[in-house]
Write an enzyme that holds these catalytic residues in place. Structure first.
Site, short mmCIF file in Angstrom:
data_model
loop_
_atom_site.label_atom_id
_atom_site.label_comp_id
_atom_site.label_asym_id
_atom_site.label_seq_id
_atom_site.Cartn_x
_atom_site.Cartn_y
_atom_site.Cartn_z
N GLU A 173 -9.27 7.71 3.85
CA GLU A 173 -9.09 8.01 5.28
C GLU A 173 -9.60 9.42 5.61
OE1 GLU A 173 -5.29 7.09 7.05
OE2 GLU A 173 -5.83 8.08 8.93
N LYS A 202 0.86 -1.19 0.00
CA LYS A 202 0.00 0.00 0.00
C LYS A 202 0.89 1.23 0.00
CE LYS A 202 -2.54 1.49 3.75
NZ LYS A 202 -2.04 2.87 3.94
O1 KIV Z 1 -0.88 2.66 8.68
C1 KIV Z 1 -2.08 2.38 8.82
O2 KIV Z 1 -2.49 1.76 9.80
C2 KIV Z 1 -3.02 2.82 7.79
C3 KIV Z 1 -4.48 2.67 8.07
C4 KIV Z 1 -4.93 3.70 9.02
C5 KIV Z 1 -5.28 2.67 6.82
O3 KIV Z 1 -2.61 3.29 6.77
#
Ligand code: KIV
Length: 273
Positions: free
Chosen positions: A180, A110
């Site tokens: 988010e 991600k």
């Molecule tokens: O780092 C994380 O936990 C995140 C979530 C809040 C989506 O990116």
């Protein structure tokens, strides 16, 4: 059984994603049958004690993701690329992503943002077989540039940037996009526009899935209530109370008891005197 990307993308029920940072976290998440585990760079805040995600390194992410994978071998695992590991060019981003996939057994990575540079990275990674989850709205890695950790998309400019960013991430090949801290109606609109699933945190109930930071949902830190999270347990209070009880029993010589102690035959003992 681990869900494939097409299965995740065509799920009739909302997708459930939680963060995990270590072996027990992975085990608990897998035992609870979540759809996806995110090894988030929130690691920096909730596990490593930093006040932002910026200091988290690729080495930190790999170390923790490997432990999560040992606890959750059968769950789709997404690992955050931390700040600075995909911002210095497509080749650096590719190298970071390959390391994460090879060294942790992650199913996807991600990354935050939808600038032209990030979109190029998403395109290159996905074309080379690395699934990417996008992330728009509040982006903790670059929150300072966004004016702090604040809701995005309340005004024309940030609402349009968030919508267009999500659409562009899908076009670049992202298989899913995290939304988010944006207004629920904006998240609904984005979820309608995208054909890949949106996963919300502080983005209302209309997203295709939800993610929470496990330490928030477990209540690991007493007295910390975040609007975007809900506490489903009071693990912090229970942990403190358990340690207090243990300390009191040690001081009162009430622990260990006979049940916790090993016995020895009298004749063996006698020989030692
Ligand atoms: O780092 C994380 O936990 C995140 C979530 C809040 C989506 O990116």
């Amino acid at each position: 059984m681990k869900r494939s990307i097409p299965e995740l993308q065509h799920s009739a029920a909302p997708l459930v994603m939680v963060t995990a940072y270590d072996y027990p976290g992975g085990r608990h998440a897998e035992a609870a049958s979540v759809d996806l585990i995110l090894v988030g760079d929130s690691l920096g805040n909730v596990v490593l004690g930093y006040d932002s995600t910026a200091p988290v390194t690729l080495g930190d992410m790999i170390h923790h993701a490997r432990a999560v994978r040992r606890g959750a071998p059968g769950t789709f695992m997404v690992v955050d690329l931390p700040f600075g590991t995909y911002h210095t060019g497509v080749q650096d981003a590719m190298r970071s992503a390959v390391r994460v996939i090879q060294e942790t057994g992650a199913d996807a990575i991600k990354m935050e943002g939808a600038t032209p540079e990030i979109l190029q990275v998403v395109q290159t990674l996905t074309r080379n077989g690395i699934p990417v989850m996008g992330h728009v709205g509040l982006m903790p890695q670059t929150a300072t540039a966004q004016g702090g950790l604040r809701v995005q998309g309340k005004d024309d400019e940030t609402a349009r940037a968030t919508l267009e960013g999500a659409v562009a991430l899908e076009a670049a090949g992202a298989f899913s996009v995290v939304l988010e801290a944006i207004p629920a109606r904006l998240a609904n609109l984005i979820s309608e526009r995208l054909s890949v699933p949106t996963i919300g945190i502080g983005a209302g109930v209309g997203c295709d899935g939800q993610v929470l930071v496990t330490h928030d949902l477990l209540g690991v830190y007493e007295g910390e209530d975040k609007k975007i999270a809900k506490r489903y347990a009071e693990v912090g209070r229970l942990s403190r109370e358990a340690i207090e009880t243990y300390a009191a029993e040690v001081r009162a010589r009430a622990f260990p008891t006979r049940e916790n102690s090993f016995v020895m035959k009298d004749d063996v003992l006698g020989k030692l005197y």
